[in-house]
Design a protein around this motif. Sequence first.
Motif, short mmCIF file in Angstrom:
data_model
loop_
_atom_site.label_atom_id
_atom_site.label_comp_id
_atom_site.label_asym_id
_atom_site.label_seq_id
_atom_site.Cartn_x
_atom_site.Cartn_y
_atom_site.Cartn_z
N UNK A 275 0.84 -1.20 0.00
CA UNK A 275 0.00 0.00 0.00
C UNK A 275 0.88 1.25 0.00
N UNK A 276 0.53 2.22 -0.82
CA UNK A 276 1.15 3.53 -0.79
C UNK A 276 0.04 4.57 -0.67
N UNK A 277 0.10 5.39 0.37
CA UNK A 277 -0.95 6.39 0.58
C UNK A 277 -0.37 7.59 1.32
N UNK A 278 -1.00 8.73 1.14
CA UNK A 278 -0.59 9.94 1.85
C UNK A 278 -1.78 10.87 2.01
N UNK A 295 -1.64 8.37 -9.59
CA UNK A 295 -0.59 7.89 -10.49
C UNK A 295 0.73 7.73 -9.75
N UNK A 296 1.06 8.69 -8.88
CA UNK A 296 2.30 8.60 -8.11
C UNK A 296 2.28 7.43 -7.14
N UNK A 299 2.57 4.18 -9.13
CA UNK A 299 3.94 4.00 -9.64
C UNK A 299 4.86 3.52 -8.53
N UNK A 300 4.66 4.03 -7.33
CA UNK A 300 5.49 3.60 -6.20
C UNK A 300 5.21 2.13 -5.86
N UNK A 301 3.95 1.72 -5.90
CA UNK A 301 3.62 0.31 -5.66
C UNK A 301 4.29 -0.58 -6.70
#
Length: 460
Positions: A275-278, A295-296, A299-301
């Motif tokens: 998971x990538x979240x902010x 999209x960012x 892309x990190x995932x």
Amino acid sequence: MYGIADLDNCYCSCEKVFRPDLEGKPIVVLSNNDGCVVARSNEAKKMGIKEGTPYFQLAQLFPGQKIAVFSSNYELYGELTGRVVSIIRQESPAYFRYSIDECFMYLDGIALSRLQTWGENLYRRVKREVGMPISIGLAPNKTLAKIASKLAKKYAVYRHCCMIDTDYKREKALDWCPIEDVWGIGRRYAAQLQTLGCKTALDFAKHHKDWVRQTFNNINIVRTWQELNGEDAVPNERLWVGEQSSGACYRKATGRRDSGNGDTRMGLAQKKSICTSRSFKGLISDREGLRTHIANYAARCAEKLRMQKTVAVTVGVFLNTNAFREDLAQYWNFQETRLVTPTSSTITIVQAAHEVLDRIFIPGYQYKKAGVIVMGISPDSPIQQDLFDLNAEQIQKMRRLDEVIDRINRMNGSETIVIGAQQYTQKNGKGKAEVFANAIKHDFRSKNPTTRWSDIIKLK
């Protein structure tokens, strides 16, 4: 025997590596968007700065105090901690990285009489070659090793390495350790144990195993109790075999024989999801602004998948508003989509995430946070192809493109090259849209002298 190397005040220590003038001064590192304190140096802790303190309150709570403040710089932290892990790989028979600042080591093959000296030498080498302090715990299992590392961090008499190798030392350590600080005891179980009279780890360890089973009916709590009593009960992660490994150690650590082809890598334990979240710097209400953030994150995932040589078959996206803004309408949603063929391609995963975003986005809300989750993770070889999916040539072309982008970003700094969907836009003074790299607030971010040519240290 097991060991754990725990970096002391990891983020703050990373910031001090290239700033020797900060030695002995209070340092804090802020969360994304410079929101609140997430890391503190020992000096900042002594001042009374609490984890989670909002940045804007520091001047009010500590007037006249000089505090070094830094925005989170994960590129720097990842690179420096990677150097520490590379030293551990050279010094230990087998290991696995538990978190960004912790690494477990499997020390079979090193004589018990040599372990204390071995640990102290490891501390000195990391300090000399990387410039960061670590605390090392040695014990017959991972839970006791975690407690030993806490003792090594707290008391200078251990010379940065504490070993629990007798029942006497074990009981003394457990009597010192509060029950809420035991690895594997969460907040809820710690509160329950305290009401049952278990204030320390020793109080809990003295209970009978049948009492633990009947009271909690939880295999992980039972295993923690077993480890506190000296057993090796917590299952091992899949290990990376270090350069000091022997064939016997390899077989015992991994349960498999060396293939003999020279490849000693075993692979990290695969995550079931990434998971990538902010949270956003402000509130976002338009779809296009959200698409860039998504999209960012996607892309990190994808990059994380490639780093551990895996692919994912499911892509999920979530959105939520600010729950603390009671004056605004509230909304939360999560949906996912399944890919035809498992992949780690940035372009494919970004496209899938955008499709999900279009399904869950509702105009009229002020969104505060979003995230992307990839699931159904499996090794990247072999991959089961679908008859109607992209042909093999196109898939190989996408893979080569990702490899080139990853190589350039490793050499020149993260996000040196990104796909077009990752670029944020904003209005300039003339009312025209301009592209810029990052919409995350980091006003106090340090440089990256080891990963970016533009930040390389200049000698006078």
